[in-house]
Each structure stands twice: as structure tokens, then as C-alpha cells.
Scaffold this active site. Structure first.
Site, mmCIF file in Angstrom:
data_model
loop_
_atom_site.group_PDB
_atom_site.id
_atom_site.type_symbol
_atom_site.label_atom_id
_atom_site.label_comp_id
_atom_site.label_asym_id
_atom_site.label_seq_id
_atom_site.Cartn_x
_atom_site.Cartn_y
_atom_site.Cartn_z
ATOM 1 N N GLU A 2 30.318 145.525 12.440
ATOM 2 C CA GLU A 2 31.649 145.614 11.832
ATOM 3 C C GLU A 2 31.573 145.782 10.316
ATOM 4 O OE1 GLU A 2 30.889 141.073 12.160
ATOM 5 O OE2 GLU A 2 30.330 142.929 13.196
ATOM 6 N N HIS A 12 25.583 142.731 12.636
ATOM 7 C CA HIS A 12 27.043 142.769 12.471
ATOM 8 C C HIS A 12 27.490 144.207 12.188
ATOM 9 C CE1 HIS A 12 27.982 138.419 12.380
ATOM 10 N NE2 HIS A 12 26.722 138.318 11.986
ATOM 11 N N CYS A 54 26.033 139.041 17.280
ATOM 12 C CA CYS A 54 25.268 137.932 16.713
ATOM 13 C C CYS A 54 25.243 136.754 17.696
ATOM 14 C CB CYS A 54 25.842 137.543 15.351
ATOM 15 S SG CYS A 54 24.707 136.529 14.360
#
Length: 545
Positions: free
Chosen positions: A519, A517, A383
Site C-alpha cells: 500500500e 506493505h 505483513c
């Protein structure tokens, strides 16, 4: 009909209700049951989207664009069931909905009250879209006795009666502290917590007792006697070596069996399949190497601000059977023209710059990107980390010395700027620069198309991906040609070709920046391919130094 498990907490916060809920759901899932977990948050924010990470940790984003509590990350990582907007509700959202109805006249002139209007709204939320489930686990945020949580406690009390006998139970998590001076575990806080709970009309069926020392049979019997539960339903919960060992630990203590018994279900009828958790724990306990990864961020003093990121790096280690040592590095300490960042970054086998908002620490992040690029150290930008990589590339390899982002103020070279419109399945989405912070971001899952000959296409094993976003600014497509001449290739784009999603440097051992993102979609039993590849690159780097 779905059965409900209501999970409450007492004595103190941060005992691990979310982890316990996730572990219990994983155990029920391992027995073949279909599960979903929901979180009731008593605070008055509509969602945590505008809250500081120092206040509430990370904001977890779902596929459908909801900004939710970080516990939903635990839920997904332990069960693999994608969370959605309907799985997290706050007092603020409940009251916002009720007041909107009142203004429209939906209540036909009635006096709007906590009971029945607020409690009915909470119950409706809990029972929404559960027909295809065996168990719905509902975690109540905060602790028993909090003023904010009283409407939720009343709602779940009513809901158990509405559902009928055998269709709902209460699990209460408490603390059994060890007093070192006395050399004893003290059960009184748990007794008081359960007394407060029963005063609200809720009798727990199962007690989970967090403790630092083993809970002797005598103390379990004492707790059972005073709290009106069976001794077998008093479940010790000691600290675990890793959070991914918690499901097995709870199973060994009989948590899932006692929950099933509370529903009059024979726990011996279905044995849980725990091989995936055994394998994960074995990989964590017996690594075949280790790497050190430096995370250069803004909120490094609050680890929960990067909770999913931390876990995704651990998952990358699981995929490669290596131990991942994370060094949290404050980006502000890398700022200044005379600052020598080499001593802090040279020991790192890889460098990661995570997402974030605001200008603080930005120059330190850019300096970290430059270090990684020049020293051929694996770099992963997420990001804001991708945007900083683009600004660094513009300044130092594309000759655009004044490159910056409009997020930090007016600039002559807006390599990164505010995104005001983009395409979705529902059509063109538009945002205004002065709009509410909670409604101006690109949120949720979006598709991206990868270049077929790119590094990331090899990592994913595909050229069509979907990832979750949470950002307000985008890399300016008008700088694409200049950046690519400087060696920073745009290897992933939105399907319409207008929004950069991934950049990479083909001449670098591992240099990837992503606007999304990743994750948020990583799991211990299914590590995200970008994190698995990044940790693998760090392992190769460790063998070179």
C-alpha cells in the site's frame, strides 16, 4: 536555485495542510516544475515509529527505511516523487543531533542555544539536497501559537532572509467557520491567526481558507484588508467529493497561479497538464460497479491508522472503475470458541487482514483467514496478515495444532519468529531481541524473487520486485515444507532464499499474503498491481453471490 514554499496552519489542526501541500506540488509538477515536499514535525519523538496509531495515525515508511509522518504518503501519492529520510524531521531528531554534537565537543565550549544552534540545524535540513529542484515545499506541523513549533517558525523566518528576495514565500492555511445560528462565515479566527503569525515575523503571501460555505467576495476582501494580502491571494478551500479532486479544485480557485505570482513568475506562461486528475476524478465519480471489502484489523476505530491501505484500495477501484466500499471490522469481535463470524463476513466480496503489532485481535484475524480459505472468498494478508495466514494454514491444513508466533509469547511451534539477521546491500544486518523498539525492525525497500509460475508473478508481470517493509517478525523458513504440503505455497522469497516474502494458495480463487506493505507504493495514477488484482477478484466474487 530551488525556490521554497513554507506552509503553516492556524486556528485548529486537521485542516488539511498535508493535502494542500501535496495538491499544490501536484499542480506545480503539472506545469513542468520539479518538486519535493518536506515535513517539519514539532513533537519530541525522534520519529513516529514507536507512537501508537491512535496517537498519530499510520507510520509511513520510505524506500531508505525512514519511519515518517503519514503526510509523506500524501506527498508521494499526489506527486509520484519517492520520499526519503531527509524529507521528514522532528524536534526530537533535531535535538538528538545537537546534543550528540555537544557531547563530542563540536561546539568548542560554546553555550548551545535555540538560536542559532537549533534554528541553524532546521535550516540545514530544509536546504539539504535541493540543487536539482525548482520548488521545495516545507510543511510545518501543528498550528501557529504552539510552543513546540516556535523554533521552526523562527527558522523559516530566517531562511527567507537567507535565501534572498523572490526565493521563498509563505502560504498560511486557516479556518473560516460558518456559524449556523448567525448564518454567517466568520473571518475573525483567520485575522487572529495571521496576527499571531506576523508577530513571529512572518507575513503570509497567500492565504488558503478552509470553509464549509462559498467565500463571498466581500469576505475575501475583508480578509485581504486585515491580513495584508491581495484579494486574489485569498484562496477558498471547500470540502471536495474526493481528495483526488482537490488539485483541480485548488487550480480552479487560482492557488497555483497566485503562488507563481508571489515568485514573480507569469502563471500564464505554462498551463498545467491535468488530464491524469480529470481521468481519476471521472473514474471515481462514474464507477461501473461496486464491491465491499472487509478489513479485519486492530485499529479500526482510527481510520488514519490504515491511511495508505484505504487509499490503495481506492486505487484498486480506480484501476477497475468500480466503487470500493470498505467495512472496518474489529478483529477482537471475532474471537472466542463460540463466536459465529459468518454473519459479519458473508456480505464481504473480499477480506483483507492488514499489518499490526501485538496479540490483541490475533485469533479473530486467524478466524477470518480460515473463513476466507474455506469459503473461497478472495483474501489479502499484509505483513501480520500474512503471518496469520501461515499460522492458520499450519493449524488447519498442515496438522500443526500449536502453531503460533513468538511475538505473542513462548511457543512450541514458532511458525513465526523474531528476525535477528538478514542481508542488505550494505551487508549482514543484525538485531537483538532486547534492542530499542525503534531500531529492531526490517525497514525500507528490499528485493524479492517470485516463482515464475506463481499467481503473483502473473500479477506483477515480473519475477523481480522491490517492496517496502516494516516488521520485526518473519515466517520461519523451517516450516516451509509442511506449509506447502498443506497447500500454502511460498511464491516469493528474498534473493538469498532465506526470508519468505509472499505466500499464496494456487487452489483458491485469490489468496495472497505478503510480508511487505504494498500500500505504501500505490498511487491513484499508478495503482499497485496487487490491489488492482485484489479488487478485480472481489468484483468477480460479487457476481457470484
Amino acid at each position: 536555485m530551488a525556490r521554497f514554499i513554507f506552509i503553516t496552519g492556524g486556528v485548529v489542526s486537521s485542516l488539511g495542510k498535508g493535502l494542500m501541500a501535496a495538491s499544490l506540488a501536484a499542480l506545480l509538477q503539472a506545469r513542468g516544475y520539479r518538486v519535493r515536499i518536506r515535513k517539519f514535525d514539532p513533537y519530541l519523538n525522534v520519529d513516529p515509529g514507536t507512537m501508537s496509531p491512535y496517537q498519530h495515525g499510520e507510520v509511513y515508511v520510505t524506500d531508505d527505511g525512514a519511519e515518517t509522518d503519514l503526510d509523506l504518503g500524501h506527498y508521494e501519492r499526489f506527486t509520484g516523487v519517492p520520499s526519503r529520510q531527509s524529507d521528514n524531521v522532528t524536534s526530537g531528531r533535531i535535538y538528538q543531533t545537537i546534543i550528540a554534537k555537544e557531547r563530542r565537543g563540536d561546539y568548542l565550549g560554546a553555550t548551545v542555544q535555540v538560536i542559532p544552534h537549533v534554528t541553524d540545524a532546521i535550516k540545514q535540513f530544509a536546504r539539504n539536497a535541493v540543487d536539482d529542484l525548482d520548488f521545495v515545499l516545507c510543511e510545518i506541523g501543528g498550528t501557529v501559537g504552539d510552543i513546540e513549533s516556535l523554533p521552526f517558525m523562527e527558522a523559516i523566518r530566517q531562511l527567507k532572509n537567507d535565501l534572498g528576495r523572490g526565493n521563498a514565500i509563505f502560504v498560511h492555511l486557516t479556518l473560516v467557520p460558518y456559524i449556523a445560528a448567525a448564518g454567517e462565515l466568520k473571518t475573525k479566527p483567520t485575522q487572529h491567526s495571521v496576527r499571531d503569525l506576523t508577530a513571529l515575523g512572518i507575513q503570509p503571501d497567500v492565504l488558503v481558507c478552509r470553509c464549509e460555505q462559498p467565500l463571498p467576495a466581500a469576505e475575501r476582501a475583508k480578509i485581504a484588508l486585515f491580513c495584508n494580502v491581495r484579494p486574489e491571494a485569498v484562496i477558498p478551500a471547500l470540502d471536495a467529493e474526493t481528495i483526488y479532486g482537490v488539485p483541480q479544485q485548488y487550480h480552479a480557485e487560482g492557488l497555483d497561479a497566485e503562488v507563481l505570482r508571489a515568485f514573480d513568475i507569469d502563471p500564464d506562461a505554462t498551463a498545467p497538464e491535468l488530464r491524469r486528475w480529470v481521468d481519476i476524478e471521472d473514474r471515481l465519480a462514474n464507477p461501473e460497479g461496486e464491491v465491499t471489502i472487509g478489513v479485519v484489523g486492530k485499529y479500526t476505530g482510527m481510520k488514519d491508522a490504515y491511511k495508505s491501505l484505504h487509499e490503495a484500495l481506492v486505487h484498486g477501484g480506480i484501476a477497475n472503475r468500480v466503487k470500493v466500499n470498505i467495512r472496518w471490522l474489529d478483529a477482537e469481535l471475532f474471537e472466542g470458541p463460540e463466536k459465529d463470524i459468518a454473519p459479519a463476513l458473508e456480505p464481504m466480496h473480499a477480506i483483507l487482514v492488514p499489518g499490526g503489532f501485538g496479540e490483541r485481535g490475533s485469533e479473530g484475524k486467524i478466524a477470518s483467514v480460515k473463513f476466507a480459505r474455506e469459503r473461497n472468498v478472495p483474501y489479502f494478508g499484509i505483513c501480520l496478515g500474512m503471518q496469520m495466514a501461515c499460522i492458520e494454514g499450519a493449524r488447519n491444513t498442515a496438522g500443526i495444532e500449536k502453531a503460533s508466533t513468538t511475538e505473542f509469547g513462548p511457543t512450541d511451534e514458532p511458525v513465526v519468529g523474531l528476525i535477528t539477521e538478514w542481508m542488505t546491500e550494505e551487508g549482514l544486518q543484525k538485531r537483538e531481541e532486547g534492542g530499542d523498539l525503534g531500531g529492531t525492525m526490517r525497514l525500507g525497500a528490499y528485493d524479492a524473487t517470485l516463482a515464475g509460475n506463481s499467481h503473483v508473478a502473473t500479477i506483477y508481470g515480473d519475477t523481480a520486485i522491490s517492496e517496502r517493509h516494516r516488521h520485526r517478525y518473519e515466517v520461519n523458513i523451517h516450516y516451509k515444507e509442511a506449509l506447502e504440503k498443506g497447500g500454502l505455497v511460498f511464491s516469493g522469497m528474498s534473493p538469498d532464499g532465506q526470508l519468505p516474502e509472499i505466500v499464496e494458495r494456487p487452489d483458491h480463487p485469490w489468496f495472497v499474503g505478503v510480508q511487505f506493505h504494498p500500500e505504501l507504493k500505490s498511487k491513484p495514477f499508478d495503482p499497485h498491481p496487487l490491489f488492482a488484482s485484489f479488487v478485480q477478484a472481489a468484483l468477480k466474487q460479487s457476481r457470484l453471490v
